[in-house]
Design a protein around this motif. Sequence first.
Motif, PDB file in Angstrom:
ATOM      1  N   LEU A  55      20.466   2.919  15.732  1.00  0.00           N
ATOM      2  CA  LEU A  55      19.708   1.669  15.768  1.00  0.00           C
ATOM      3  C   LEU A  55      18.284   1.881  15.254  1.00  0.00           C
ATOM      4  CD1 LEU A  55      20.964   0.344  19.213  1.00  0.00           C
ATOM      5  CD2 LEU A  55      21.382  -0.722  16.989  1.00  0.00           C
ATOM      6  N   GLU A  56      17.682   2.992  15.664  1.00  0.00           N
ATOM      7  CA  GLU A  56      16.295   3.250  15.257  1.00  0.00           C
ATOM      8  C   GLU A  56      16.202   3.543  13.766  1.00  0.00           C
ATOM      9  OE1 GLU A  56      15.338   6.240  18.099  1.00  0.00           O
ATOM     10  OE2 GLU A  56      15.237   4.768  19.720  1.00  0.00           O
ATOM     11  N   GLU A  57      17.280   4.057  13.191  1.00  0.00           N
ATOM     12  CA  GLU A  57      17.273   4.268  11.742  1.00  0.00           C
ATOM     13  C   GLU A  57      17.149   2.916  11.032  1.00  0.00           C
ATOM     14  OE1 GLU A  57      20.279   6.923  10.324  1.00  0.00           O
ATOM     15  OE2 GLU A  57      19.853   6.435   8.229  1.00  0.00           O
ATOM     16  N   GLN A  58      17.895   1.921  11.525  1.00  0.00           N
ATOM     17  CA  GLN A  58      17.796   0.586  10.925  1.00  0.00           C
ATOM     18  C   GLN A  58      16.426  -0.027  11.173  1.00  0.00           C
ATOM     19  OE1 GLN A  58      21.606  -1.889  11.483  1.00  0.00           O
ATOM     20  NE2 GLN A  58      21.907  -0.210  12.897  1.00  0.00           N
ATOM     21  N   MET A  59      15.922   0.150  12.415  1.00  0.00           N
ATOM     22  CA  MET A  59      14.603  -0.414  12.722  1.00  0.00           C
ATOM     23  C   MET A  59      13.521   0.241  11.879  1.00  0.00           C
ATOM     24  SD  MET A  59      14.906  -0.793  16.832  1.00  0.00           S
ATOM     25  CE  MET A  59      13.321  -1.560  17.098  1.00  0.00           C
ATOM     26  N   GLY A  60      13.645   1.559  11.675  1.00  0.00           N
ATOM     27  CA  GLY A  60      12.663   2.290  10.873  1.00  0.00           C
ATOM     28  C   GLY A  60      12.566   1.706   9.476  1.00  0.00           C
ATOM     29  N   GLU A  61      13.707   1.443   8.904  1.00  0.00           N
ATOM     30  CA  GLU A  61      13.728   0.917   7.537  1.00  0.00           C
ATOM     31  C   GLU A  61      13.107  -0.488   7.496  1.00  0.00           C
ATOM     32  OE1 GLU A  61      17.460   1.434   5.653  1.00  0.00           O
ATOM     33  OE2 GLU A  61      16.875   0.302   3.860  1.00  0.00           O
ATOM     34  N   PRO A  86      -0.821  -3.606  13.039  1.00  0.00           N
ATOM     35  CA  PRO A  86       0.617  -3.343  13.181  1.00  0.00           C
ATOM     36  C   PRO A  86       0.897  -2.489  14.408  1.00  0.00           C
ATOM     37  CG  PRO A  86      -0.321  -1.961  11.468  1.00  0.00           C
ATOM     38  CD  PRO A  86      -1.437  -2.853  11.946  1.00  0.00           C
ATOM     39  N   SER A  87       2.043  -2.699  15.005  1.00  0.00           N
ATOM     40  CA  SER A  87       2.448  -1.893  16.153  1.00  0.00           C
ATOM     41  C   SER A  87       2.948  -0.534  15.703  1.00  0.00           C
ATOM     42  CB  SER A  87       3.532  -2.636  16.935  1.00  0.00           C
ATOM     43  OG  SER A  87       4.231  -1.783  17.797  1.00  0.00           O
ATOM     44  N   VAL A  88       3.665  -0.509  14.585  1.00  0.00           N
ATOM     45  CA  VAL A  88       4.079   0.768  13.995  1.00  0.00           C
ATOM     46  C   VAL A  88       3.824   0.692  12.494  1.00  0.00           C
ATOM     47  CG1 VAL A  88       5.855   1.436  15.664  1.00  0.00           C
ATOM     48  CG2 VAL A  88       6.453  -0.079  13.772  1.00  0.00           C
ATOM     49  N   SER A  89       3.566   1.855  11.902  1.00  0.00           N
ATOM     50  CA  SER A  89       3.313   1.876  10.464  1.00  0.00           C
ATOM     51  C   SER A  89       3.740   3.231   9.916  1.00  0.00           C
ATOM     52  CB  SER A  89       1.836   1.629  10.180  1.00  0.00           C
ATOM     53  OG  SER A  89       1.064   2.602  10.863  1.00  0.00           O
ATOM     54  N   ASN A  96      10.985   7.288   8.147  1.00  0.00           N
ATOM     55  CA  ASN A  96      11.197   8.422   9.043  1.00  0.00           C
ATOM     56  C   ASN A  96      10.118   8.538  10.103  1.00  0.00           C
ATOM     57  OD1 ASN A  96      13.616   9.229   7.968  1.00  0.00           O
ATOM     58  ND2 ASN A  96      12.655  10.553   6.427  1.00  0.00           N
ATOM     59  N   GLU A  97       8.872   8.271   9.705  1.00  0.00           N
ATOM     60  CA  GLU A  97       7.785   8.339  10.688  1.00  0.00           C
ATOM     61  C   GLU A  97       7.984   7.293  11.785  1.00  0.00           C
ATOM     62  OE1 GLU A  97       4.308   9.897   7.589  1.00  0.00           O
ATOM     63  OE2 GLU A  97       4.431   7.776   8.112  1.00  0.00           O
ATOM     64  N   ILE A  98       8.398   6.102  11.379  1.00  0.00           N
ATOM     65  CA  ILE A  98       8.597   5.038  12.373  1.00  0.00           C
ATOM     66  C   ILE A  98       9.788   5.357  13.275  1.00  0.00           C
ATOM     67  CG2 ILE A  98       9.101   2.582  12.687  1.00  0.00           C
ATOM     68  CD1 ILE A  98       7.521   2.066  10.084  1.00  0.00           C
ATOM     69  N   MET A  99      10.855   5.877  12.667  1.00  0.00           N
ATOM     70  CA  MET A  99      12.020   6.300  13.471  1.00  0.00           C
ATOM     71  C   MET A  99      11.609   7.308  14.533  1.00  0.00           C
ATOM     72  SD  MET A  99      15.077   7.012  10.807  1.00  0.00           S
ATOM     73  CE  MET A  99      15.964   8.183  11.832  1.00  0.00           C
TER      74      MET A  99
END
Lengths: 197, 358
Positions: free
Chosen positions: B183-189, B229-232, B236-239
Amino acid sequence: MSSSSPLLEKLVSELSKLPGIGRKSAMRLSFYFLKQSKSEVEELARTLIEVKEKVRECEICFNFTESSPCSICLSKRRNRSIICVVEEPTDLMAIERSGEYKGLYHVIGGVISPLDGISPEDLHIKELFERLDSVEEVIIATNPSIEGETTTLYLQREMKQRNIKVSRIARGIPMGSALEHADQVTLVRAFEGRVEL
Amino acid sequence: MYLENLRLINFRNYEKFETGFSDKINIITGNNGIGKSSVLEAVHYLSLTKSFRANRDAEAIRFNSDHFVSIGTFVSNDGIRENISISFSKDTGKAVKSHGKILANSRDLIGKHPVVLLSPEDIITTLGSPSGHRKFMNMTMSQVNKSHLSRLLSYRGVLRQRNSAINLAASGGKAYENTLDALEEQMGELCNSIWEDRTKFINDILPEFQKIFSDLNEGKKEGTIEYRPSVSGTKNEIMEELKQRRASDFNMGFTTRGLHRDRLVFKINGRTLKKYGSKGENKTFLIALKLTQGKFIEKRTGIKPIYLLDDVFMELDRTRAIETIKYINGIGQVIITTTDYEEWSGMIDFEVNRIGLS
Ligand SMILES: Nc1ncnc2c1ncn2[C@@H]1O[C@H](COP(=O)(O)OP(=O)(O)O)[C@@H](O)[C@H]1O
Ligand SMILES: [Mg+2]
Ligand SMILES: [Zn+2]
């Protein structure tokens, strides 16, 4: 509508439990049965019961079959070093209709969906791992949905850990549409364009 | 592009209603409760297939009826007319039609006849809360980029799955670790690409916004927008970041990082609007923001959006009202509502189409 026949009413209510059948369609079907000959209806009823009695899951690939292992799993003409992973038997049938693919299958029986409480253990994934000894490539052909994608990414990681070559069918299939409804040209192209993961 | 006419059936307080519009400035006048905002709401439906104030479509059905219809004719830049109708029935739900033919995917309509909406609630909903900030960005970018909307919808789906997975994992259920990876791989992208889109969007609109805001304030004040932004970073960094947060997410019971937690900071002369802004400053900020939104849509799509300005002059002093009027003359089709036509009709030195409701 409230009908003057409780039996007819029961038939309508049974039919409307079927997927994709609302009350209106259920009524139309019921009237259709009423107009059919007795032998035609008996044939249908017999087939329903026979299917229920004789059709079961293949012990290897979990496709529907009358004798397990199924004819695909036993076939000598098919490439036994490739397994195509699909969600449901209907997806397998769609791919078979395209005639493009000559390897084996594995039906996992759904997709990973925590929202519906479905984890990898609830699918036939463990059984897939047990088949991998003589397998060189696994092709993943899930439907283009979020859950299909999650399942693909999950399987991809697991296959990589086991050093199995893994690919997915190309996403010529638009996101949100089902594999079983894809036309054959699209499916053939999707197989040709599969990408290694 | 402009809306030529509008016809309503059983929409809000209207049993039947019909009006034409000019392709420039239209002013809907009438007392409170007469149905001015409802007309804008119906136009909003024609553009975005939904209301800006009702949570459920059924709220817009006239009391004691079972369906509503909003029909309008849009005229494109090349003079081509398209008849759009949105209906909602308590039994059969929503139907979106173009030239009488049902659209299988109502999303296809979004962006075709863009609108910019400014309503009194925007002070709270758009300026006042991070969810409003995201909605502002989502609405604007979705109207100029189809893939943006579909990525947002995908993200919403993946997020729901991850929230569910962390709750199941936290309650000691089945092993969801590997599912979370997937799931996090999809969210990362998705987070990576939307973070890039949003960064670019704010950078793109900032100069225009600053100019408009300054103009509205006769050059005496300076407004800015900052994206937080909450994540940036890369996919891969976001994952990796999402993975790091799992333990605390288990405790919180939801996904605490991701593009669904992005926000904006609005400032006037370096001070945050939220803490220090007056009512009038908020209103001016909002007007500048929405006018900027319209300019952005126009630049990106070549289509001038329809400006729906609900009670725009409420809480606005005379100077800023005059500046706003100057600005909207010539930006495209504008539909304004007001209870007080006389109050500021004197400030207008161009022709308007007045639609008096009574
Ligand atoms: N579903 C509905 N059916 C009938 N009347 C409604 C419905 N929803 C709101 N109204 C009424 O419609 C009127 C018009 O509201 P609105 O368009 O907000 O007026 P205005 O913007 O002119 O002040 C109000 O009196 C309100 O009570
Ligand atoms: Mg109003
Ligand atoms: Zn088999």
